[in-house]
Design a protein around this motif. Structure first.
Motif, short mmCIF file in Angstrom:
data_model
loop_
_atom_site.label_atom_id
_atom_site.label_comp_id
_atom_site.label_asym_id
_atom_site.label_seq_id
_atom_site.Cartn_x
_atom_site.Cartn_y
_atom_site.Cartn_z
N THR A 14 39.69 48.75 39.54
CA THR A 14 41.02 48.89 40.12
C THR A 14 41.94 49.38 39.01
OG1 THR A 14 40.61 47.08 41.68
CG2 THR A 14 42.90 47.70 41.30
N VAL A 15 42.54 50.55 39.19
CA VAL A 15 43.39 51.17 38.18
C VAL A 15 44.85 51.00 38.59
CG1 VAL A 15 43.98 53.33 37.00
CG2 VAL A 15 41.59 52.85 37.63
N VAL A 16 45.62 50.28 37.79
CA VAL A 16 47.00 49.93 38.15
C VAL A 16 47.99 50.62 37.23
CG1 VAL A 16 48.65 48.07 38.51
CG2 VAL A 16 46.22 47.69 38.99
N LEU A 42 39.39 45.74 35.91
CA LEU A 42 40.80 46.09 36.07
C LEU A 42 41.23 46.97 34.91
CD1 LEU A 42 43.43 45.59 37.76
CD2 LEU A 42 43.97 43.78 36.11
N ARG A 43 41.88 48.08 35.22
CA ARG A 43 42.35 49.04 34.21
C ARG A 43 43.85 49.17 34.35
NH1 ARG A 43 40.71 51.59 29.49
NH2 ARG A 43 40.87 53.85 29.55
N LEU A 44 44.61 48.75 33.34
CA LEU A 44 46.06 48.90 33.34
C LEU A 44 46.43 50.18 32.61
CD1 LEU A 44 47.26 45.27 32.47
CD2 LEU A 44 46.86 46.28 34.73
N VAL A 45 47.23 51.02 33.25
CA VAL A 45 47.61 52.31 32.68
C VAL A 45 49.12 52.42 32.60
CG1 VAL A 45 47.50 54.82 32.95
CG2 VAL A 45 45.55 53.40 33.63
N HIS A 46 49.61 52.79 31.41
CA HIS A 46 51.03 53.10 31.26
C HIS A 46 51.16 54.54 30.79
CE1 HIS A 46 55.30 52.57 30.52
NE2 HIS A 46 55.12 53.20 29.36
N ALA A 47 52.00 55.31 31.51
CA ALA A 47 52.20 56.72 31.18
C ALA A 47 53.47 56.86 30.35
CB ALA A 47 52.32 57.55 32.45
N ILE A 112 43.25 53.33 42.92
CA ILE A 112 44.53 53.34 42.21
C ILE A 112 45.51 52.43 42.95
CG2 ILE A 112 46.53 54.75 41.61
CD1 ILE A 112 44.61 57.10 41.19
N VAL A 113 46.25 51.62 42.19
CA VAL A 113 47.27 50.74 42.77
C VAL A 113 48.59 50.99 42.05
CG1 VAL A 113 47.99 48.35 43.17
CG2 VAL A 113 45.57 48.97 43.34
#
Length: 309
Positions: A14-16, A42-47, A112-113
């Motif tokens: 799950t990519v958040v 769980l994958r936390l992504v910050h752009a 993607i969440v």
């Protein structure tokens, strides 16, 4: 809980999208709970958009943004670690803009969440457009967390089914219902203003379970019950002037609303349909949009959509 910056698993994740907003926080917690249910990573992504900043801003500004982004990711990971210690958690600080960052982070099989609004790293995507932009062109399902993210009243997973072309993505709705131990509700909206040629359809029989859509729905429910023993599959037909408004109203009683985003038969078209657009802006529960191609629909129809001998 293990926390890594690099991928530590080859399985589904799950990519958040994490951006520091309250909506982003709700999305990260919803995504974490969902990852636990599905036994996903769980994958936390910050752009951080550093590729652009490095061209137009000072070194000090870019470093400040990077430091702030790393702190934001660390704080989000810490909160999830406390609530969901069993999760395999990874974090990613992306140099890209928000939507490209999310799409690049997602592998086949991932989900993607995102929250319904953005701030911080997702600042350019406000007033619901974060979900809209993430859905467009996404190679994987996208969940936009809206309304009441987590309900404990047994609210069903609701799948908006139009016709036999929708069967390809229903496996997603089945998995969501099974993971939550909730009923699956197959919902068909019959447009009261449907036309035949230039004449409006007769209002006689409105609300009556007659017509190809309704018969298909009942047949599909029977087949899903056979394929997924133990799953409660319910059906409902709603007659309304607007499919979009009917689904928004239905979302008040749903725990999750799932629908497919189809390829346009006339060729590639930028954007999404008005029904998806309305749901992403007005739904009272999280909405999952599942992409599907014509090839996938053909395979699914052989299993669910064809007439039996």
């Amino acid at each position: 809980m293990r926390i890594h910056s690099a991928d530590s698993t080859d399985g589904p994740r799950t990519v958040v999208g994490v951006d520091g907003s309250e909506q982003g926080r709700a999305a990260s917690l919803w995504g974490a709970a969902t990852a636990v249910r599905h036994r996903h990573g769980l994958r936390l992504v910050h752009a951080a958009d550093l590729d652009r900043l490095d061209r137009f801003s000072s070194f000090e500004t870019s470093e400040h943004v990077r430091d702030k982004a790393e702190t934001l990711l660390a704080e989000a990971a810490q909160e999830i670690r406390q609530r969901f210690p069993e999760l395999d958690l990874t974090v990613k600080l992306s140099r890209k803009r928000p939507v490209p960052a999310l799409h690049a982070a997602a592998r086949p099989g991932d989900t993607i969440v995102v929250g319904s609004r953005g701030s911080g790293g997702f600042g350019p995507l406000l007033l619901g457009s974060v979900g809209l932009e993430a859905v467009i062109g996404s190679p994987v399902p996208v969940v936009v967390v809206r309304g009441e993210p987590e309900r404990d009243d047994g609210a069903p997973v609701t799948a908006a089914v139009e016709d036999e072309h929708d069967v390809v993505w229903l496996v997603r709705a089945v998995r969501e219902a099974q993971a939550r131990d909730r009923p699956l509700l197959l919902l068909h909206v019959r447009n009261k203003l449907a036309t035949s040629g230039s004449r409006a359809a007769s209002p006689e029989g409105a609300g009556q379970p007659a017509g190809p859509g309704e018969y298909f729905l009942k047949d599909l429910a029977s087949r899903l019950r056979v394929d997924s023993p133990g799953l409660s599959v319910q059906t409902e037909v709603v007659t309304a002037r607007s499919t979009a408004s009917a689904l928004v109203e239905t979302s008040r009683e749903a725990g999750l609303l799932v629908m497919g985003s189809r390829e346009r038969r006339s060729g590639p078209v930028l954007g999404v349909g008005h029904v998806v657009h309305a749901l992403l802006h007005h739904s009272r529960c999280p909405v999952e949009i599942v992409p599907c191609s014509r090839d996938e629909r053909g395979v699914a129809e052989e299993h669910y959509g064809g007439d039996e001998d």
